[in-house]
Structures are given as structure tokens and as C-alpha cells.
Scaffold this motif. Sequence first.
Motif, PDB file in Angstrom:
ATOM      1  N   MET A  99      31.816 -10.816  55.851  1.00  0.00           N
ATOM      2  CA  MET A  99      33.115 -10.645  56.498  1.00  0.00           C
ATOM      3  C   MET A  99      33.734 -11.994  56.856  1.00  0.00           C
ATOM      4  O   MET A  99      34.955 -12.184  56.722  1.00  0.00           O
ATOM      5  N   ALA A 100      32.910 -12.940  57.304  1.00  0.00           N
ATOM      6  CA  ALA A 100      33.413 -14.285  57.598  1.00  0.00           C
ATOM      7  C   ALA A 100      33.892 -14.956  56.316  1.00  0.00           C
ATOM      8  O   ALA A 100      34.928 -15.642  56.299  1.00  0.00           O
ATOM      9  N   GLY A 101      33.139 -14.739  55.231  1.00  0.00           N
ATOM     10  CA  GLY A 101      33.531 -15.309  53.939  1.00  0.00           C
ATOM     11  C   GLY A 101      34.802 -14.680  53.401  1.00  0.00           C
ATOM     12  O   GLY A 101      35.648 -15.368  52.818  1.00  0.00           O
ATOM     13  N   LEU A 102      34.948 -13.367  53.605  1.00  0.00           N
ATOM     14  CA  LEU A 102      36.158 -12.673  53.169  1.00  0.00           C
ATOM     15  C   LEU A 102      37.378 -13.214  53.907  1.00  0.00           C
ATOM     16  O   LEU A 102      38.432 -13.436  53.311  1.00  0.00           O
ATOM     17  N   ALA A 103      37.216 -13.445  55.206  1.00  0.00           N
ATOM     18  CA  ALA A 103      38.311 -14.019  55.999  1.00  0.00           C
ATOM     19  C   ALA A 103      38.623 -15.439  55.551  1.00  0.00           C
ATOM     20  O   ALA A 103      39.789 -15.851  55.492  1.00  0.00           O
ATOM     21  N   SER A 104      37.585 -16.197  55.218  1.00  0.00           N
ATOM     22  CA  SER A 104      37.781 -17.575  54.747  1.00  0.00           C
ATOM     23  C   SER A 104      38.526 -17.593  53.422  1.00  0.00           C
ATOM     24  O   SER A 104      39.389 -18.446  53.194  1.00  0.00           O
ATOM     25  N   LEU A 105      38.200 -16.621  52.546  1.00  0.00           N
ATOM     26  CA  LEU A 105      38.889 -16.521  51.260  1.00  0.00           C
ATOM     27  C   LEU A 105      40.361 -16.173  51.465  1.00  0.00           C
ATOM     28  O   LEU A 105      41.250 -16.758  50.814  1.00  0.00           O
ATOM     29  N   ASP A 140      50.330 -12.506  58.993  1.00  0.00           N
ATOM     30  CA  ASP A 140      50.322 -11.187  59.641  1.00  0.00           C
ATOM     31  C   ASP A 140      49.671 -10.114  58.768  1.00  0.00           C
ATOM     32  O   ASP A 140      48.911  -9.281  59.252  1.00  0.00           O
ATOM     33  N   GLY A 141      49.988 -10.157  57.473  1.00  0.00           N
ATOM     34  CA  GLY A 141      49.509  -9.113  56.573  1.00  0.00           C
ATOM     35  C   GLY A 141      48.024  -9.117  56.306  1.00  0.00           C
ATOM     36  O   GLY A 141      47.476  -8.105  55.844  1.00  0.00           O
ATOM     37  N   ILE A 142      47.338 -10.239  56.562  1.00  0.00           N
ATOM     38  CA  ILE A 142      45.907 -10.292  56.267  1.00  0.00           C
ATOM     39  C   ILE A 142      45.042 -10.115  57.512  1.00  0.00           C
ATOM     40  O   ILE A 142      43.818 -10.087  57.417  1.00  0.00           O
ATOM     41  N   LEU A 143      45.679  -9.982  58.678  1.00  0.00           N
ATOM     42  CA  LEU A 143      44.895  -9.894  59.918  1.00  0.00           C
ATOM     43  C   LEU A 143      43.959  -8.696  59.909  1.00  0.00           C
ATOM     44  O   LEU A 143      42.797  -8.802  60.335  1.00  0.00           O
ATOM     45  N   LEU A 144      44.437  -7.554  59.427  1.00  0.00           N
ATOM     46  CA  LEU A 144      43.616  -6.339  59.413  1.00  0.00           C
ATOM     47  C   LEU A 144      43.137  -5.960  58.012  1.00  0.00           C
ATOM     48  O   LEU A 144      42.618  -4.859  57.818  1.00  0.00           O
ATOM     49  N   ALA A 145      43.327  -6.858  57.059  1.00  0.00           N
ATOM     50  CA  ALA A 145      42.905  -6.554  55.682  1.00  0.00           C
ATOM     51  C   ALA A 145      41.407  -6.284  55.613  1.00  0.00           C
ATOM     52  O   ALA A 145      40.955  -5.417  54.856  1.00  0.00           O
ATOM     53  N   GLY A 146      40.638  -7.009  56.398  1.00  0.00           N
ATOM     54  CA  GLY A 146      39.190  -6.801  56.411  1.00  0.00           C
ATOM     55  C   GLY A 146      38.817  -5.428  56.925  1.00  0.00           C
ATOM     56  O   GLY A 146      37.869  -4.798  56.430  1.00  0.00           O
ATOM     57  N   ILE A 166      31.299  -6.469  65.740  1.00  0.00           N
ATOM     58  CA  ILE A 166      31.023  -7.900  65.586  1.00  0.00           C
ATOM     59  C   ILE A 166      31.549  -8.396  64.238  1.00  0.00           C
ATOM     60  O   ILE A 166      32.207  -9.442  64.147  1.00  0.00           O
ATOM     61  N   MET A 167      31.280  -7.628  63.178  1.00  0.00           N
ATOM     62  CA  MET A 167      31.742  -8.022  61.849  1.00  0.00           C
ATOM     63  C   MET A 167      33.262  -7.948  61.750  1.00  0.00           C
ATOM     64  O   MET A 167      33.893  -8.783  61.091  1.00  0.00           O
ATOM     65  N   HIS A 168      33.834  -6.944  62.400  1.00  0.00           N
ATOM     66  CA  HIS A 168      35.295  -6.791  62.408  1.00  0.00           C
ATOM     67  C   HIS A 168      35.960  -7.955  63.141  1.00  0.00           C
ATOM     68  O   HIS A 168      36.941  -8.539  62.663  1.00  0.00           O
ATOM     69  N   ILE A 169      35.412  -8.299  64.296  1.00  0.00           N
ATOM     70  CA  ILE A 169      36.018  -9.349  65.131  1.00  0.00           C
ATOM     71  C   ILE A 169      35.860 -10.728  64.498  1.00  0.00           C
ATOM     72  O   ILE A 169      36.766 -11.568  64.589  1.00  0.00           O
ATOM     73  N   VAL A 170      34.728 -10.976  63.833  1.00  0.00           N
ATOM     74  CA  VAL A 170      34.542 -12.296  63.225  1.00  0.00           C
ATOM     75  C   VAL A 170      35.566 -12.510  62.120  1.00  0.00           C
ATOM     76  O   VAL A 170      36.062 -13.639  61.922  1.00  0.00           O
ATOM     77  N   TYR A 171      35.923 -11.440  61.395  1.00  0.00           N
ATOM     78  CA  TYR A 171      36.951 -11.564  60.360  1.00  0.00           C
ATOM     79  C   TYR A 171      38.276 -11.994  60.991  1.00  0.00           C
ATOM     80  O   TYR A 171      38.915 -12.959  60.542  1.00  0.00           O
ATOM     81  N   MET A 172      38.690 -11.280  62.038  1.00  0.00           N
ATOM     82  CA  MET A 172      39.970 -11.594  62.667  1.00  0.00           C
ATOM     83  C   MET A 172      39.946 -12.959  63.349  1.00  0.00           C
ATOM     84  O   MET A 172      40.953 -13.674  63.360  1.00  0.00           O
TER      85      MET A 172
END
Length: 287
Positions: free
Chosen positions: A25-31, A51-57, A109-115
Motif C-alpha cells: 500500500m505504501a508502494g502503491l501510494a508512492s507510485l 485530490d483524485g488519488i487520495l482514496l484510490a488505494g 493501518i494499510m489504508h492510512i499509510v496510503y493516504m
Amino acid sequence: MSKLLRGDFIKLFKSKIFWLGFIFMAGLASLATWTKYKDLLENPDYYNPPDGILLAGAMYIGIVIAVVIGVFIGSDYSYGTVRNKHIMGHSRVAMYLSNLIISVTAAEIMHIVYMAVIIGASVAGIIRKFEMSAENIATLIFISVFSVAALTSVIVLVCMLVSSRTAGSISVIILSLVLIMAANTIYFRLLEKEYTQPYDYTFTNEYGEEIEIHKEVTKNPKYLTGTTRKIYLFFNDLLPNNQIMQLSYDYYDESPNHTESFPLYSLSLIVVTTATGVLVFRRKDLK
């Protein structure tokens, strides 16, 4: 209950699959951040906020949760841990609730780390600033936390009732994919307009003749009406994936309309799935 929770939390934070999910999830957010950063460099004059990628994860976290929770709960069945816990005097209700709390914690935890990665990159100036206000961002995060918890409760229900780790993991992965496809189907069917738009189109055929096509306003056969539309609207607000889609696509600087009721839908789903899971698990044969 406290001993169960303590032991399960220790098991969670020692679990490799959980940390793999965390890293993913952290890597997905980094990408996602990297794509916004490249866009900033290549199109400096075009304002494209994150804005559009904040909840994409959150839209696809169900698959990650399914893998992590499927292995986490399934291993208890595979190694006989569930039966041993019961023999040691832990009630089935306590075991179910402990797994639910642990699973929701892992998912959040995984959700929040993405955001956090997305927001951190914006605050640090690596990508553009959010177009939404800080209040709206906080509201989105708050509502999405409930949506992820509700999705996790559905996954826990399946995992707790399927004794095989392999079968349980495959079942919840398929369920997650079905929910994603259902979310897309429901959401985009509701976007259909009642009437098609008129248009005029002119083209030249192979003989050099100009052909004019005129399309009148017509009734759209895909437009949902009556009871069918009400059912679609209900599930569009109830299902966690649909909530996330609405928050991602329909949420602007103006105050949200019905999205503020999403936490109530999520809590209702959590109560129903948990009550169902506890009732069935109490009668389950723990081999």
C-alpha cells in the motif's frame, strides 16, 4: 478477551503477510505520487491536484485485505489454533470479535499509510497542493475509515466460516473482485442520463457525397427507473466500494449531501455481518 487481543496483536505485527500488505500500500501510494510528480514536471502550467488519488488505494484495498486476513485467520484453522483457543476457555464470541478487531486494525493501518504518503508528498511540495479544503480532506478520511472497516467485516465473516486457509483466501479474493465489479456496474448505471443528447454530424462518403446525420433526443433504455433505481441507489450507498467511488468521484469543495450518512450505513453493515458471523460461528464444528 484481553489475552486474546494481546496474543493476536503480537501475531499480527510478527506476520510477514501483514508487512507485505503494508509495504504494497505504501508502494502503491508512492507510485501514484510519482505519476503526479512527473505530471508536474512535464506540464507545469496545467494544474492537476492530487485530490483524485487520495482514496484510490481504498478502492482496491479489499484485495489486499482479503490476502492478509485470509492468511491471518486461515492459519489459525490450519494449525489448530482456533480449536486450542476454545479448549483453553476462550468463548467463540470473544474469538470472533478479537479477529474482527485485529483485522479492522490491520486494514486501517494499510489504508492510512496510503493516504499519509499522498498527503505527506503534497505538504512537502513534491506534488501539487490539494484543491479540496483541509476540512473536506479530514471528512473524506473519516468517512473512508468506516467504509474500510465495513468491507473488512464482510471479509472476516467469510474467513471465520471457512475452515480451510486456501479456500478461505480464494473465496475472499473472489468476493473482493466481485464487489469491485459490482461497484463499477452500479455506479455507472446510475450515471446514465434519462435522455440521450441530440447531435448533428456531417461526413463525406466514398462517392464525394455529403451525408448529414441528425440525432433527436430519445429515451435512454439504460436509464434506471422505479423500484430498480431505488434498489441500485440503496446498494450504491450501502456497499463500501460504492461509497469509496462516490467519495472519489463526486466529492468537491461544496458540502457533501448524502455522503455524510455513509458511516451509518457502514456501521449497520458491520453490525449485521458481525451478528451473522457470531451466530454461525457459535454452531461451527471446530475440527
